[in-house]
Write a protein that holds these residues in place. Sequence first.
Motif, short mmCIF file in Angstrom:
data_model
loop_
_atom_site.label_atom_id
_atom_site.label_comp_id
_atom_site.label_asym_id
_atom_site.label_seq_id
_atom_site.Cartn_x
_atom_site.Cartn_y
_atom_site.Cartn_z
N UNK A 4 -0.31 -14.97 6.00
CA UNK A 4 0.59 -14.94 7.02
C UNK A 4 1.62 -13.83 7.07
N UNK A 5 1.67 -13.10 5.80
CA UNK A 5 2.59 -11.85 5.89
C UNK A 5 1.73 -10.71 5.48
N UNK A 6 1.79 -9.86 6.29
CA UNK A 6 0.77 -8.63 5.99
C UNK A 6 1.67 -7.20 5.98
N UNK A 7 1.37 -6.40 5.01
CA UNK A 7 2.22 -5.20 5.10
C UNK A 7 1.11 -4.26 5.33
N UNK A 8 1.38 -3.28 6.32
CA UNK A 8 0.82 -2.25 6.52
C UNK A 8 1.48 -0.90 6.09
N UNK A 9 0.72 -0.09 5.30
CA UNK A 9 1.42 0.97 4.61
C UNK A 9 0.85 2.22 5.00
N UNK A 10 1.61 2.88 5.63
CA UNK A 10 1.07 4.29 6.47
C UNK A 10 1.51 3.84 7.81
N UNK A 31 5.91 -2.94 8.14
CA UNK A 31 5.43 -1.71 8.19
C UNK A 31 6.24 -0.87 7.24
N UNK A 32 5.32 -0.16 6.14
CA UNK A 32 6.04 0.48 5.22
C UNK A 32 5.59 2.14 5.49
N UNK A 33 6.62 3.07 5.31
CA UNK A 33 6.44 4.65 5.05
C UNK A 33 7.43 5.07 4.33
N UNK A 87 -1.99 -6.18 1.75
CA UNK A 87 -1.43 -4.99 2.11
C UNK A 87 -2.54 -4.28 2.51
N UNK A 88 -2.55 -3.75 3.81
CA UNK A 88 -3.57 -2.78 4.45
C UNK A 88 -3.08 -1.19 4.30
N UNK A 89 -3.68 -0.54 3.51
CA UNK A 89 -3.27 0.80 3.48
C UNK A 89 -3.83 1.76 4.38
#
Length: 299
Positions: A4-10, A31-33, A87-89
């Motif tokens: 349900x919860x997806x983090x995209x790093x970059x 979204x993480x940066x 987490x998708x890097x």
Amino acid sequence: MNYQNITVAGSGVLGSQIAYQTAFKGFNVSVYDINDEALERAKERINGLKEHYKKDLNATDEEVNLAYERISFNSNLSKAVADADLVIEAIPEVVQIKTDFYNELGKVAPEKTIFATNSSTLLPSQFTDATGRPAKFLALHFANEIWKNNTAEVMKHPGTDMKVFNEVIEFAKAIGMVALPLYKEQPGYILNSLLVPLLDAAQLLLLNEVADAETIDKTWMIATGAPQGPFAILDVVGINTAYNITLAKAKATGNQEYEKLAKLLKSEYIDKGKLGRATGEGFYTYPNPNFMKPGFLEN
């Protein structure tokens, strides 16, 4: 698959696309940066995708705005992944940067979290130790403009749990991708195993002054019927990514041509702010590049 919860790093060009496509299909996305400045650029980039979705997918204003509302932005990694199922890097294509990232991610991510790399050319097995959870780690590779070019190459490494592999295939389908399972590691997966040699050959022709970029593209487009040539594709990929890949090849092989090509990309493009389509200029100038103008293939 119960993600349900997806983090995209970059939050670069492709990271922003992955985040928005995932949110568009109803998932909560973080979204993480590395800093707020990068995240502000990501917000602009993602907002810019709305018009593409309306034009190419006939999405409504309500749909594109709801998708954006499902996205949060964070420069604190612990907070960005606090509830992450996946987490998708999508950070720079540099081994040490990715290794350092996974060392940190492995410390702060919940036990449940699956890690996936969107690396274009590097193998997941290069980072399994750094992740601290090799069974829950694999590659998930997207093409640029993923709302149209909707491939998702899902590649396991020898230690990937098959349950995780199958779950990520289902996730890829759930966000509108055609899932392409790869059961054995392959540098460049399927897409880049075919594409990178073409881009390499084109760049070396330019480096050796055989022809200019437009002539090389024109040749490829006329002879094959392709809608774009290799340098137009490189503008979509981004000159920074091309530079990082070329520099890695130079270091790995000692090939002086790759060294010279890396220097050319840096001095003539990166140092001049010509990073490709994302910045409005690369090998072509946007939004009206020469290869799209009437008569380009005729003169």
